[in-house]
Design a protein around this motif. Structure first.
Motif, PDB file in Angstrom:
ATOM      1  N   ILE A  26      32.854 -43.909 -79.337  1.00 46.09           N
ATOM      2  CA  ILE A  26      33.419 -44.972 -78.502  1.00 46.09           C
ATOM      3  C   ILE A  26      33.296 -46.304 -79.247  1.00 46.09           C
ATOM      4  CG2 ILE A  26      33.110 -46.243 -76.343  1.00 46.09           C
ATOM      5  CD1 ILE A  26      34.252 -43.446 -75.964  1.00 46.09           C
ATOM      6  N   ASP A  27      34.417 -47.047 -79.296  1.00 49.55           N
ATOM      7  CA  ASP A  27      34.382 -48.332 -80.004  1.00 49.55           C
ATOM      8  C   ASP A  27      34.264 -49.488 -79.021  1.00 49.55           C
ATOM      9  OD1 ASP A  27      36.910 -48.888 -78.939  1.00 49.55           O
ATOM     10  OD2 ASP A  27      37.973 -48.169 -80.722  1.00 49.55           O
ATOM     11  N   ALA A  28      34.295 -50.697 -79.554  1.00 42.88           N
ATOM     12  CA  ALA A  28      34.063 -51.886 -78.728  1.00 42.88           C
ATOM     13  C   ALA A  28      35.129 -52.064 -77.658  1.00 42.88           C
ATOM     14  CB  ALA A  28      34.004 -53.128 -79.622  1.00 42.88           C
ATOM     15  N   THR A  29      36.376 -51.645 -77.939  1.00 41.76           N
ATOM     16  CA  THR A  29      37.449 -51.807 -76.955  1.00 41.76           C
ATOM     17  C   THR A  29      37.289 -50.861 -75.777  1.00 41.76           C
ATOM     18  OG1 THR A  29      38.923 -50.202 -78.027  1.00 41.76           O
ATOM     19  CG2 THR A  29      39.031 -52.484 -78.779  1.00 41.76           C
ATOM     20  N   GLU A  30      36.506 -49.795 -75.965  1.00 42.40           N
ATOM     21  CA  GLU A  30      36.341 -48.794 -74.902  1.00 42.40           C
ATOM     22  C   GLU A  30      35.014 -48.935 -74.169  1.00 42.40           C
ATOM     23  OE1 GLU A  30      38.601 -44.996 -76.868  1.00 42.40           O
ATOM     24  OE2 GLU A  30      36.759 -45.697 -77.844  1.00 42.40           O
ATOM     25  N   ALA A  31      34.092 -49.710 -74.712  1.00 42.58           N
ATOM     26  CA  ALA A  31      32.795 -49.907 -74.062  1.00 42.58           C
ATOM     27  C   ALA A  31      33.009 -50.466 -72.657  1.00 42.58           C
ATOM     28  CB  ALA A  31      31.927 -50.849 -74.890  1.00 42.58           C
ATOM     29  N   GLY A  32      32.337 -49.893 -71.682  1.00 41.88           N
ATOM     30  CA  GLY A  32      32.480 -50.305 -70.289  1.00 41.88           C
ATOM     31  C   GLY A  32      33.473 -49.468 -69.503  1.00 41.88           C
ATOM     32  N   ASP A  33      34.295 -48.678 -70.173  1.00 33.66           N
ATOM     33  CA  ASP A  33      35.235 -47.806 -69.466  1.00 33.66           C
ATOM     34  C   ASP A  33      34.477 -46.716 -68.710  1.00 33.66           C
ATOM     35  OD1 ASP A  33      37.229 -49.308 -70.519  1.00 33.66           O
ATOM     36  OD2 ASP A  33      38.037 -47.759 -71.860  1.00 33.66           O
ATOM     37  N   GLU A  34      35.016 -46.306 -67.554  1.00 24.96           N
ATOM     38  CA  GLU A  34      34.332 -45.329 -66.713  1.00 24.96           C
ATOM     39  C   GLU A  34      35.193 -44.114 -66.388  1.00 24.96           C
ATOM     40  OE1 GLU A  34      33.045 -47.317 -63.219  1.00 24.96           O
ATOM     41  OE2 GLU A  34      31.505 -48.510 -64.251  1.00 24.96           O
ATOM     42  N   LEU A  35      36.381 -44.050 -66.959  1.00 22.40           N
ATOM     43  CA  LEU A  35      37.291 -42.953 -66.650  1.00 22.40           C
ATOM     44  C   LEU A  35      37.814 -42.342 -67.943  1.00 22.40           C
ATOM     45  CD1 LEU A  35      39.425 -44.801 -63.945  1.00 22.40           C
ATOM     46  CD2 LEU A  35      37.675 -43.099 -63.465  1.00 22.40           C
ATOM     47  N   ILE A  36      38.160 -41.047 -67.877  1.00 24.97           N
ATOM     48  CA  ILE A  36      38.829 -40.405 -69.009  1.00 24.97           C
ATOM     49  C   ILE A  36      40.044 -39.638 -68.487  1.00 24.97           C
ATOM     50  CG2 ILE A  36      36.663 -40.152 -70.285  1.00 24.97           C
ATOM     51  CD1 ILE A  36      36.835 -37.102 -69.642  1.00 24.97           C
ATOM     52  N   VAL A  37      40.988 -39.375 -69.365  1.00 24.64           N
ATOM     53  CA  VAL A  37      42.134 -38.547 -69.033  1.00 24.64           C
ATOM     54  C   VAL A  37      42.533 -37.751 -70.276  1.00 24.64           C
ATOM     55  CG1 VAL A  37      43.826 -40.359 -69.569  1.00 24.64           C
ATOM     56  CG2 VAL A  37      44.458 -38.491 -68.018  1.00 24.64           C
ATOM     57  N   LEU A  38      42.804 -36.470 -70.113  1.00 25.03           N
ATOM     58  CA  LEU A  38      43.221 -35.632 -71.231  1.00 25.03           C
ATOM     59  C   LEU A  38      44.610 -36.039 -71.694  1.00 25.03           C
ATOM     60  CD1 LEU A  38      41.968 -32.136 -69.997  1.00 25.03           C
ATOM     61  CD2 LEU A  38      41.025 -33.496 -71.868  1.00 25.03           C
ATOM     62  N   MET A  39      44.789 -36.121 -73.004  1.00 19.62           N
ATOM     63  CA  MET A  39      46.059 -36.566 -73.570  1.00 19.62           C
ATOM     64  C   MET A  39      46.754 -35.488 -74.384  1.00 19.62           C
ATOM     65  SD  MET A  39      46.375 -39.569 -72.374  1.00 19.62           S
ATOM     66  CE  MET A  39      47.786 -40.109 -73.334  1.00 19.62           C
ATOM     67  N   ARG A  40      45.985 -34.627 -75.060  1.00 17.85           N
ATOM     68  CA  ARG A  40      46.581 -33.617 -75.930  1.00 17.85           C
ATOM     69  C   ARG A  40      45.894 -32.270 -75.736  1.00 17.85           C
ATOM     70  NH1 ARG A  40      48.344 -36.215 -81.774  1.00 17.85           N
ATOM     71  NH2 ARG A  40      49.683 -37.868 -80.929  1.00 17.85           N
ATOM     72  N   GLY A  41      46.634 -31.224 -76.040  1.00 21.72           N
ATOM     73  CA  GLY A  41      46.111 -29.870 -75.901  1.00 21.72           C
ATOM     74  C   GLY A  41      45.222 -29.474 -77.052  1.00 21.72           C
ATOM     75  N   THR A  42      44.878 -28.192 -77.082  1.00 20.42           N
ATOM     76  CA  THR A  42      43.935 -27.706 -78.092  1.00 20.42           C
ATOM     77  C   THR A  42      44.522 -27.693 -79.492  1.00 20.42           C
ATOM     78  OG1 THR A  42      44.617 -25.443 -77.589  1.00 20.42           O
ATOM     79  CG2 THR A  42      42.700 -26.295 -76.418  1.00 20.42           C
ATOM     80  N   ASP A  43      45.835 -27.828 -79.611  1.00 19.04           N
ATOM     81  CA  ASP A  43      46.471 -27.895 -80.932  1.00 19.04           C
ATOM     82  C   ASP A  43      46.764 -29.333 -81.331  1.00 19.04           C
ATOM     83  OD1 ASP A  43      48.365 -28.405 -79.049  1.00 19.04           O
ATOM     84  OD2 ASP A  43      49.854 -26.994 -79.828  1.00 19.04           O
ATOM     85  N   GLN A  44      46.141 -30.291 -80.624  1.00 20.86           N
ATOM     86  CA  GLN A  44      46.303 -31.726 -80.857  1.00 20.86           C
ATOM     87  C   GLN A  44      47.755 -32.187 -80.667  1.00 20.86           C
ATOM     88  OE1 GLN A  44      44.339 -29.894 -83.492  1.00 20.86           O
ATOM     89  NE2 GLN A  44      42.906 -30.164 -81.790  1.00 20.86           N
ATOM     90  N   ALA A  45      48.502 -31.449 -79.853  1.00 25.08           N
ATOM     91  CA  ALA A  45      49.875 -31.834 -79.504  1.00 25.08           C
ATOM     92  C   ALA A  45      49.934 -32.121 -78.010  1.00 25.08           C
ATOM     93  CB  ALA A  45      50.858 -30.728 -79.872  1.00 25.08           C
ATOM     94  N   GLU A  46      50.707 -33.134 -77.640  1.00 30.31           N
ATOM     95  CA  GLU A  46      50.841 -33.466 -76.220  1.00 30.31           C
ATOM     96  C   GLU A  46      51.713 -32.452 -75.488  1.00 30.31           C
ATOM     97  OE1 GLU A  46      52.068 -37.252 -73.352  1.00 30.31           O
ATOM     98  OE2 GLU A  46      52.183 -37.412 -75.537  1.00 30.31           O
ATOM     99  N   ALA A  47      52.719 -31.924 -76.152  1.00 28.33           N
ATOM    100  CA  ALA A  47      53.634 -30.978 -75.528  1.00 28.33           C
ATOM    101  C   ALA A  47      52.949 -29.645 -75.264  1.00 28.33           C
ATOM    102  CB  ALA A  47      54.855 -30.764 -76.419  1.00 28.33           C
ATOM    103  N   VAL A  48      53.371 -28.971 -74.204  1.00 26.32           N
ATOM    104  CA  VAL A  48      52.878 -27.626 -73.928  1.00 26.32           C
ATOM    105  C   VAL A  48      53.473 -26.671 -74.961  1.00 26.32           C
ATOM    106  CG1 VAL A  48      52.766 -25.778 -72.209  1.00 26.32           C
ATOM    107  CG2 VAL A  48      52.715 -28.175 -71.480  1.00 26.32           C
ATOM    108  N   ALA A  49      52.659 -25.774 -75.478  1.00 25.17           N
ATOM    109  CA  ALA A  49      53.111 -24.855 -76.524  1.00 25.17           C
ATOM    110  C   ALA A  49      54.310 -24.031 -76.052  1.00 25.17           C
ATOM    111  CB  ALA A  49      51.971 -23.932 -76.931  1.00 25.17           C
ATOM    112  N   ASP A  50      55.345 -23.983 -76.893  1.00 28.12           N
ATOM    113  CA  ASP A  50      56.560 -23.251 -76.528  1.00 28.12           C
ATOM    114  C   ASP A  50      56.299 -21.771 -76.291  1.00 28.12           C
ATOM    115  OD1 ASP A  50      58.069 -25.547 -76.729  1.00 28.12           O
ATOM    116  OD2 ASP A  50      58.649 -25.182 -78.826  1.00 28.12           O
ATOM    117  N   ALA A  51      55.306 -21.222 -76.964  1.00 27.92           N
ATOM    118  CA  ALA A  51      55.043 -19.782 -76.874  1.00 27.92           C
ATOM    119  C   ALA A  51      54.226 -19.396 -75.649  1.00 27.92           C
ATOM    120  CB  ALA A  51      54.328 -19.310 -78.140  1.00 27.92           C
TER     121      ALA A  51
END
Length: 521
Positions: free
Chosen positions: A283-308
């Motif tokens: 966590i860097d200085a811009t994120e210090a104090g944040d209290e929430l998280i949200v998932l952005m990418r899947g296990t393949d580091q891609a935002e899109a759902v795997a076509d397969a």
């Protein structure tokens, strides 16, 4: 008097590992004698493959099924298409919320989440607000388990029970005499695309509150059980090794500008229930104090759902409750077949499809049904857009009826217009949730079809035009078809094309005599 009974398993006869678009076939053999439809059901063992997010059903296990046909030696006894839409409609109006929560354990229901964070304007996601009135109350069995090792290891073979609601052979009030009817073929066709049955676990894009605000340099976070949104434990949470999340300020709003954080380890404390997430990229200085998280990418580091990503029905079994009635009962039924013939009434739903064009204010839906002994009709205008898997559910398959600012509607049955005046939806137009005249008509149609009315929460979210065709348990013959006249509130409505499915509830009569089986419908 008590009768001997026991359960047998009738497996699919054509193959295993069924994919989208394929048909499962079961043979209910004559030699089982008599079986009880009310305590018999379909069991499906389902798994998901090649995913980069945790997955679940769009609605429940019925989302997998497009068509069910019951036949005997080539003679169709009943056939119901758009079965997933029919089940969604029946479930929303016949089950209270508490019953839905109980059934979710075995039918796989995972509800959408509508979320506002500390009064912020960010909703998660906005388009899903019209798909649910329960907002995360249904925590059914998803298709993935604990992913603290890998997303692949989280895939599991899940068993789901399907009571075959709306399929008359399984709604019969008496024993089904297979010994008299003969071999019965049951065909279950799966939906054409994986996206027609699956969605990403709704909690994936929910804001999750951590136990303590981030400080610069943090590489772990804790989430306490009372802050879980859309899940109950680590196994049914959306988290998996390799996914990436971003942080969000305490009041919600925009995602912080810091880098994404890949998840490297997951654990849950057996005593406190706290979930601990370990990640890289501190966590860097811009994120210090944040209290929430949200998932952005899947296990393949891609935002899109795997076509397969796909579902696989690995095993399908018909679970039949076989009953041994007294010999006198069997002999009496046999004599009736040989003399006057045995008659059995089967409740059936036949579907008819049409299309509503966008931005045409007044339109007509043709229902070319000419069946005998019709009891009710239900018309459901669905979204026509092709479904696609996304991590926030925006383009998920949607089997809800769409209201789209309908001003009024009216039926024509043969040459007769019913009711005398169009059914007005002024209260819906005034942003209210209920419209009295519409609900009265819909309730009458549900009662005529013997669908218990236990919930009206989705009268607007799952909009259905219903009409009872006969009173007091009676039925009518549809000699000239039906029409539904729709008038929308403005010239630019409906805003999108709609795929209209009309279900006509009617009675098919099976006549079994010396010359075999005849179906009168």
């Amino acid at each position: 008097m008590p009768m001997d009974n026991y359960e047998i398993v009738s497996p699919a006869e054509n193959q295993t590992n069924f994919l989208a678009g394929q048909t499962i076939r079961f043979n209910i053999p004559r030699n089982i004698g008599f079986w009880d439809p009310h305590t018999s059901y379909l069991r499906l063992q389902v798994a998901v493959e090649n995913m980069n997010y945790k997955m679940c059903f769009v609605d429940d296990v019925t989302s997998l099924i497009d068509m069910i046909r019951v036949s005997h030696q080539g003679t169709t006894i009943l056939e119901t298409t758009n079965y997933n839409t029919l089940c969604k409609f029946m479930k929303d109006y016949s089950q209270s919320l508490s019953v839905k929560q109980k059934n979710a354990v075995h039918d796989g229901s995972c509800d959408y989440i509508v979320q506002s964070v500390d009064g912020a304007a960010d909703w998660n996601p906005p388009v899903n607000g019209s798909k649910t009135v329960t907002s995360g109350c249904l925590h059914g069995q998803g298709l993935n388990a604990d992913a603290s090792t890998s997303i692949a290891a989280s895939a599991k073979d899940c068993k789901f029970n399907l009571p075959m609601n709306g399929i008359g052979l399984f709604d019969m009030p008496q024993l089904c005499p297979s010994i008299i009817i003969g071999d019965i073929l049951v065909e279950v066709r799966l939906v054409q695309q994986d996206a027609d049955a699956l969605k990403v676990l709704p909690s994936t894009k929910a804001y999750q509150k951590i136990s303590a605000a981030f400080t610069q340099g943090d590489l772990t976070l804790d989430i306490e059980p009372h802050e879980f949104v859309g899940y109950t434990c680590l196994a049914d949470s959306p988290f998996a090794i390799g996914m990436e999340f971003n942080t969000i300020g305490a009041g919600g709003g925009a995602i912080s500008v810091g880098a994404r954080h890949p998840i490297t380890a997951l654990a849950q404390d057996n005593d406190t229930g706290n979930i601990t997430i370990t990640f890289t990229t501190a966590i860097d200085a811009t994120e210090a104090g944040d209290e929430l998280i949200v998932l952005m990418r899947g296990t393949d580091q891609a935002e899109a759902v795997a076509d397969a990503t796909r579902f696989v029905v690995k095993r399908a079994d018909m679970m039949l409750r076989v009953v041994r009635p007294p010999q006198e009962y069997v002999e009496a039924m046999t004599r009736k077949v040989l003399t006057e013939g045995l008659e059995i009434d089967i409740n059936a739903y036949t579907a008819y499809q049409a299309t509503l064009q966008s931005q045409i204010k007044a339109q007509t839906v043709e229902i070319p049904s000419f069946v005998a002994r019709a009891k009710s009709v239900f018309t459901i205008p669905r979204v026509q857009n092709a479904s696609a898997l996304t991590n926030n559910g925006v383009t998920d398959a949607n089997y809800n009826g769409q209201y789209e600012n309908l001003k009024n509607y009216r039926w024509q049955i043969g040459t007769r217009y019913v009711p005398n005046q169009p059914i007005e939806l002024d209260q819906f137009l005034g942003n209210l949730h209920f419209s009295a005249q519409h609900i009265v008509e819909l309730e009458k149609s549900l009662v005529a079809a013997k669908i218990p009315v236990r919930s009206l929460l989705k009268a607007k979210q799952n909009f259905v035009c219903g009409r009872a065709l006969a009173k007091h348990g009676g039925s009518v013959n549809l000699d000239a078809g039906m029409r539904l006249y729709l008038e929308y509130n403005a010239a630019n409505q409906p805003s999108v094309p709609l795929d209209v499915v009309s279900f006509v509830n009617h009675i098919n009569r099976i006549v079994i005599g010396q010359n075999g089986l005849t179906v009168l419908g």
